[in-house]
Scaffold this active site. Structure first.
Site, PDB file in Angstrom:
ATOM      1  N   GLU A   1       0.915  -1.211   0.095  1.00 37.52           N
ATOM      2  CA  GLU A   1       0.032   0.134  -0.095  1.00 37.52           C
ATOM      3  C   GLU A   1       0.850   1.343   0.074  1.00 37.52           C
ATOM      4  OE1 GLU A   1      -2.575  -0.645   3.368  1.00 37.52           O
ATOM      5  OE2 GLU A   1      -4.119  -1.585   2.424  1.00 37.52           O
TER       6      GLU A   1
ATOM      7  N   GLU B   1       6.182 -21.323   9.567  1.00 42.25           N
ATOM      8  CA  GLU B   1       6.322 -20.351  10.534  1.00 42.25           C
ATOM      9  C   GLU B   1       7.768 -20.911  11.511  1.00 42.25           C
ATOM     10  OE1 GLU B   1       3.652 -20.619  14.258  1.00 42.25           O
ATOM     11  OE2 GLU B   1       2.732 -20.233  12.359  1.00 42.25           O
TER      12      GLU B   1
END
Length: 340
Positions: free
Chosen positions: A108, A139
């Site tokens: 963004e 992870e």
């Protein structure tokens, strides 16, 4: 506000810590983000409206907890602004929800603030496919986190995101960044022992247990996104990406953004849409140049030069007492000569 890089001596590499690839099993049950929430023991008996109300109340509580850490969040924003001003880059990294929030924030910045995609980047455990489909187990790969930081230098900043604070992948990214001399931040929603060894700055939001035990995409995710919003927006304001409350470095790559650019110029100049379009056309679509040229009556080329001298800050490029001094560390302009 002037921002200055302090001299930083070499630091030891961050230790893997809890949850990393060590012989000691992670003590996940000791983390506040894994605890059971006392107000949601009967979650499966609640009406839909009761569920929604509880979820939203908890989100608000998470935002309140984030506000309590505004000083540390502001420090991260200062570091981010300083890094970009000195031609460094920023890496946001995490796993699962945290990784997706990292990707979202990095994606963004270019359309909102006109930044180059290389300035603020993201790494997610499991790679780009993990944005759209969960990659369980990724992870836990500390070494892959270290690998994700291999391109960093001492000029860069790493912001590791981990709701639990112990995610091995995120710990690995921070360790890799430290190994290369980069400044490091851990943004977490749960504190654990030894975090001072993991990053230069730890922002522990302390959002507490989720109403769905362990589901940190809820309150912790909302708090993390709010903190990221504050960090990037505050940093971009410092870098001159904002004039008044207008996003003057946006990239008008869609009909909506082209219309917004027109409205921004009109609002800044107090002129009609027709005149705003005339200034934008003369400035080759550059919102900042249109505003400075329209405010001063000078040619777009002269407005562009004045902006460059002012480090890209519209307010500083305008005449009068509000102009202020040029920033101490202006970002090197893009090759086409436009300040971004």
């Amino acid at each position: 506000m002037a921002i200055h890089r302090r001299d930083r001596p070499p630091r030891p590499e961050a230790r893997p810590g809890v949850g990393a690839r060590t012989s000691q099993a992670p003590v996940w049950g000791d983390l506040a983000t894994e605890a059971r929430h006392p107000e949601s023991r009967d979650l499966d008996l609640m009406s839909t409206e009761q569920l929604v109300a509880l979820i939203l109340r908890e989100d608000r509580a998470g935002l309140d907890a984030t506000l309590d850490h505004r000083a540390e969040i502001a420090a991260v924003a200062d570091w981010l602004a300083e890094t970009l001003a000195e031609n460094g880059s920023v890496l946001l990294a995490g796993a699962g929800t945290s990784g997706r929030l990292a990707v979202l924030e990095a994606a963004e910045c270019p359309p909102t603030f006109g930044t180059d995609p290389s300035w603020v980047r993201a790494a997610i455990a499991g790679g780009p496919d993990a944005v759209f489909e969960a990659r369980e187990g990724s992870e836990d790969r500390y070494d892959e986190g270290v690998e994700a930081a291999t391109s960093l230098t001492a000029a860069d900043l790493v912001i590791g995101l981990s709701a639990s604070s112990v995610t091995p992948y995120t710990r690995g990214v921070l360790a890799g960044g430290r190994r290369r001399g980069a400044r490091t931040v851990l943004l977490t929603c749960a504190r654990a022992d030894g975090l001072a060894e993991v990053a230069d700055l730890v922002v522990g939001l302390g959002t507490g247990p989720e109403i769905l035990a362990g589901s940190t995409r809820l309150k912790a995710g909302s708090a993390t996104k709010a903190a990221l919003n504050a960090i990037t927006t505050a940093a971009m304001v410092q870098l001159g990406k904002v004039y008044e409350n207008l996003m003057v470095d946006l990239r008008p790559g869609s009909a909506k953004l082209r219309d917004r650019a027109l409205r921004i110029v009109g609002a800044a100049l107090g002129c009609s849409p027709t005149d705003a379009q005339r200034w934008l056309d003369a400035a080759d679509g550059e919102v900042k140049v249109a505003i400075v040229a329209g405010s001063t009556g000078i040619a777009p080329a002269a407005a562009r030069a004045r902006l460059l001298q002012a480090g890209g800050h519209v307010r500083r490029a305008l005449p009068g007492p509000s102009a202020g001094d040029a920033p101490a560390h202006p970002r090197t302009p893009a090759p086409n000569g436009r300040d971004r």
